[in-house]
Enzyme design. Structure first.
Site, PDB file in Angstrom:
ATOM      1  N   ARG A 148       0.842  -1.194   0.000  1.00  0.00           N
ATOM      2  CA  ARG A 148       0.000   0.000   0.000  1.00  0.00           C
ATOM      3  C   ARG A 148       0.882   1.250   0.000  1.00  0.00           C
ATOM      4  O   ARG A 148       1.999   1.234   0.512  1.00  0.00           O
ATOM      5  CB  ARG A 148      -0.914   0.014   1.226  1.00  0.00           C
ATOM      6  CG  ARG A 148      -1.836  -1.196   1.328  1.00  0.00           C
ATOM      7  CD  ARG A 148      -2.616  -1.180   2.636  1.00  0.00           C
ATOM      8  NE  ARG A 148      -3.525  -2.316   2.747  1.00  0.00           N
ATOM      9  CZ  ARG A 148      -3.219  -3.487   3.297  1.00  0.00           C
ATOM     10  NH1 ARG A 148      -1.999  -3.673   3.808  1.00  0.00           N
ATOM     11  NH2 ARG A 148      -4.105  -4.462   3.357  1.00  0.00           N
ATOM     12  N   LYS A 172      -1.822  -3.028   8.001  1.00  0.00           N
ATOM     13  CA  LYS A 172      -3.023  -2.744   8.784  1.00  0.00           C
ATOM     14  C   LYS A 172      -3.024  -3.575  10.062  1.00  0.00           C
ATOM     15  O   LYS A 172      -2.612  -4.726  10.068  1.00  0.00           O
ATOM     16  CB  LYS A 172      -4.267  -3.061   7.957  1.00  0.00           C
ATOM     17  CG  LYS A 172      -4.522  -2.070   6.824  1.00  0.00           C
ATOM     18  CD  LYS A 172      -5.842  -2.365   6.139  1.00  0.00           C
ATOM     19  CE  LYS A 172      -6.164  -1.316   5.086  1.00  0.00           C
ATOM     20  NZ  LYS A 172      -7.465  -1.560   4.431  1.00  0.00           N
ATOM     21  N   HIS A 243      -3.041   2.606  -5.653  1.00  0.00           N
ATOM     22  CA  HIS A 243      -3.821   1.389  -5.444  1.00  0.00           C
ATOM     23  C   HIS A 243      -4.009   0.641  -6.756  1.00  0.00           C
ATOM     24  O   HIS A 243      -4.135  -0.584  -6.765  1.00  0.00           O
ATOM     25  CB  HIS A 243      -5.172   1.721  -4.806  1.00  0.00           C
ATOM     26  CG  HIS A 243      -5.638   0.680  -3.841  1.00  0.00           C
ATOM     27  ND1 HIS A 243      -4.926   0.342  -2.709  1.00  0.00           N
ATOM     28  CD2 HIS A 243      -6.735  -0.133  -3.844  1.00  0.00           C
ATOM     29  CE1 HIS A 243      -5.567  -0.610  -2.058  1.00  0.00           C
ATOM     30  NE2 HIS A 243      -6.652  -0.921  -2.727  1.00  0.00           N
ATOM     31  N   ARG A 246      -1.111  -1.519  -7.160  1.00  0.00           N
ATOM     32  CA  ARG A 246      -1.268  -2.679  -6.263  1.00  0.00           C
ATOM     33  C   ARG A 246      -2.196  -3.706  -6.907  1.00  0.00           C
ATOM     34  O   ARG A 246      -1.909  -4.910  -6.909  1.00  0.00           O
ATOM     35  CB  ARG A 246      -1.816  -2.186  -4.924  1.00  0.00           C
ATOM     36  CG  ARG A 246      -2.102  -3.267  -3.886  1.00  0.00           C
ATOM     37  CD  ARG A 246      -2.438  -2.563  -2.565  1.00  0.00           C
ATOM     38  NE  ARG A 246      -3.184  -3.374  -1.631  1.00  0.00           N
ATOM     39  CZ  ARG A 246      -2.642  -4.209  -0.753  1.00  0.00           C
ATOM     40  NH1 ARG A 246      -1.331  -4.372  -0.727  1.00  0.00           N
ATOM     41  NH2 ARG A 246      -3.393  -4.889   0.092  1.00  0.00           N
ATOM     42  N   HIS A 269      -3.548  -9.175   3.023  1.00  0.00           N
ATOM     43  CA  HIS A 269      -4.993  -9.297   3.207  1.00  0.00           C
ATOM     44  C   HIS A 269      -5.283 -10.233   4.375  1.00  0.00           C
ATOM     45  O   HIS A 269      -4.733 -11.332   4.443  1.00  0.00           O
ATOM     46  CB  HIS A 269      -5.655  -9.870   1.949  1.00  0.00           C
ATOM     47  CG  HIS A 269      -5.736  -8.901   0.817  1.00  0.00           C
ATOM     48  ND1 HIS A 269      -5.851  -9.289  -0.500  1.00  0.00           N
ATOM     49  CD2 HIS A 269      -5.707  -7.540   0.791  1.00  0.00           C
ATOM     50  CE1 HIS A 269      -5.903  -8.223  -1.274  1.00  0.00           C
ATOM     51  NE2 HIS A 269      -5.821  -7.155  -0.512  1.00  0.00           N
ATOM     52  N   TYR A 278      -9.195 -10.582  -7.190  1.00  0.00           N
ATOM     53  CA  TYR A 278      -8.243 -10.470  -8.293  1.00  0.00           C
ATOM     54  C   TYR A 278      -8.323 -11.657  -9.240  1.00  0.00           C
ATOM     55  O   TYR A 278      -7.947 -11.544 -10.405  1.00  0.00           O
ATOM     56  CB  TYR A 278      -6.820 -10.318  -7.748  1.00  0.00           C
ATOM     57  CG  TYR A 278      -6.647  -9.067  -6.938  1.00  0.00           C
ATOM     58  CD1 TYR A 278      -6.590  -7.826  -7.549  1.00  0.00           C
ATOM     59  CD2 TYR A 278      -6.576  -9.116  -5.551  1.00  0.00           C
ATOM     60  CE1 TYR A 278      -6.451  -6.667  -6.807  1.00  0.00           C
ATOM     61  CE2 TYR A 278      -6.433  -7.966  -4.803  1.00  0.00           C
ATOM     62  CZ  TYR A 278      -6.370  -6.745  -5.436  1.00  0.00           C
ATOM     63  OH  TYR A 278      -6.238  -5.606  -4.689  1.00  0.00           O
TER      64      TYR A 278
END
Length: 297
Positions: A148, A172, A243, A246, A269, A278
């Site tokens: 990110r 995150k 993004h 990404r 993730h 994806y």
């Protein structure tokens, strides 16, 4: 608003929320408190009808479904915390339901477009301008690793293992992971560390890997601008920011045969379902190629 400062501290220290999420939540809650004041109400008078009125006002102003979903998540977290603190007798948001956001297929680059963008960034850096060297590293590293943009801007020099071509990322929820990068990104990194960063470094730079023109740690907004401007150089490439790179990195990995769980780990993730989006992109692109190339399509 002292209560929001305290809630922000709670989100950061106890919930591990990212700066981006906290900023968005606090913006939503300021909107709610303004709505309350407009009705002549206090925080302890917050009720479900008031919350629904606030959300309806946002929807009437054209707020996207994803924005409404985030607002509900923000207020549910806030009212649960306020009730726990004793500032609310009951939790008025407990019965609010977060609407399911539509999952849209992200725009991605074709592999040839990605290569053209990297080539354009490399060409721009050949004169040795410090900012051009930095900009090349930004696009190369985002595409090579799929990290990110906030993770990229948060990197310190010691987070990069140049020998083994690995980068240590704090993602995150303060979860740490490692992402590899290839020879082109390593070349861009070497150019930045040898010739670019030393020309911009100041006493305010600290350990930051990427710097702005004044020597401070690079801001996420600046990095977004760099990506948009670099992508725009390539004719036919969709307009995209970090993004988008990404998304493209993930899609190209899957198109190249990478295992879904490996891609999940690389992207950071928490849910495999997020990464599976994806696969739909890759399959849809496969369908286009098949329809164009197969004689019996």
């Amino acid at each position: 608003m002292a209560i929001l400062d305290e809630f922000d501290e709670h989100l950061a220290l106890r919930c591990g929320r990212s700066e981006h999420t906290r900023r968005a939540y606090l913006g939503d809650l300021r909107s709610l408190l303004t709505h309350l004041e407009g009705r002549g109400s206090r925080l302890d008078q917050l009720s479900l009808p008031v919350l629904r009125s606030w959300l309806a006002t946002a929807a009437g102003a054209g707020a996207a479904r994803t924005t409404l979903a985030r607002r509900i998540s923000a207020v549910k977290a806030f009212t649960a915390w306020a009730k726990w603190r004793g500032q609310l007798a009951a939790d008025p948001a407990a019965r609010l339901q977060v609407p399911r956001a539509y999952r849209t297929l992200p725009a991605v680059l074709r592999q040839d477009q990605a290569l053209q963008i990297m080539a354009a960034a490399k060409s721009g850096a050949e004169q040795g301008d410090p900012l051009a060297l930095r900009d090349r590293l930004i696009v190369e590293m985002l595409y090579a690793t799929g990290i990110r943009v906030s993770e990229l801007c948060g990197l310190d020099i010691d987070d990069v293992d140049t020998r083994h071509r690995l980068v240590r990322v704090l993602g995150k929820g303060n979860k740490q992971r490692t992402a590899p990068f290839g020879v082109p990104a390593a070349d861009a990194l070497r150019g930045w560390l040898d010739d670019g960063r030393p020309a911009l470094v100041t006493v305010e730079s600290g350990p930051a890997l990427l710097l702005g023109s004044r020597g401070r740690r690079l801001d996420v907004r600046q990095a977004r601008t760099v990506v948009h401007q670099t992508v725009a150089v390539v004719a036919g490439a969709p307009d995209m920011g970090p993004h988008g790179l990404r998304h493209s990195a993930a899609t190209h990995l899957l198109e190249g045969g990478a295992d879904l769980r490996v891609v999940q780990e690389l992207l950071g993730h928490s849910s495999l379902a997020t990464t599976q989006l994806y696969t739909h992109v890759a399959v849809s692109r496969l369908r286009v190629v098949h329809d164009q190339a197969h004689p019996r399509a």
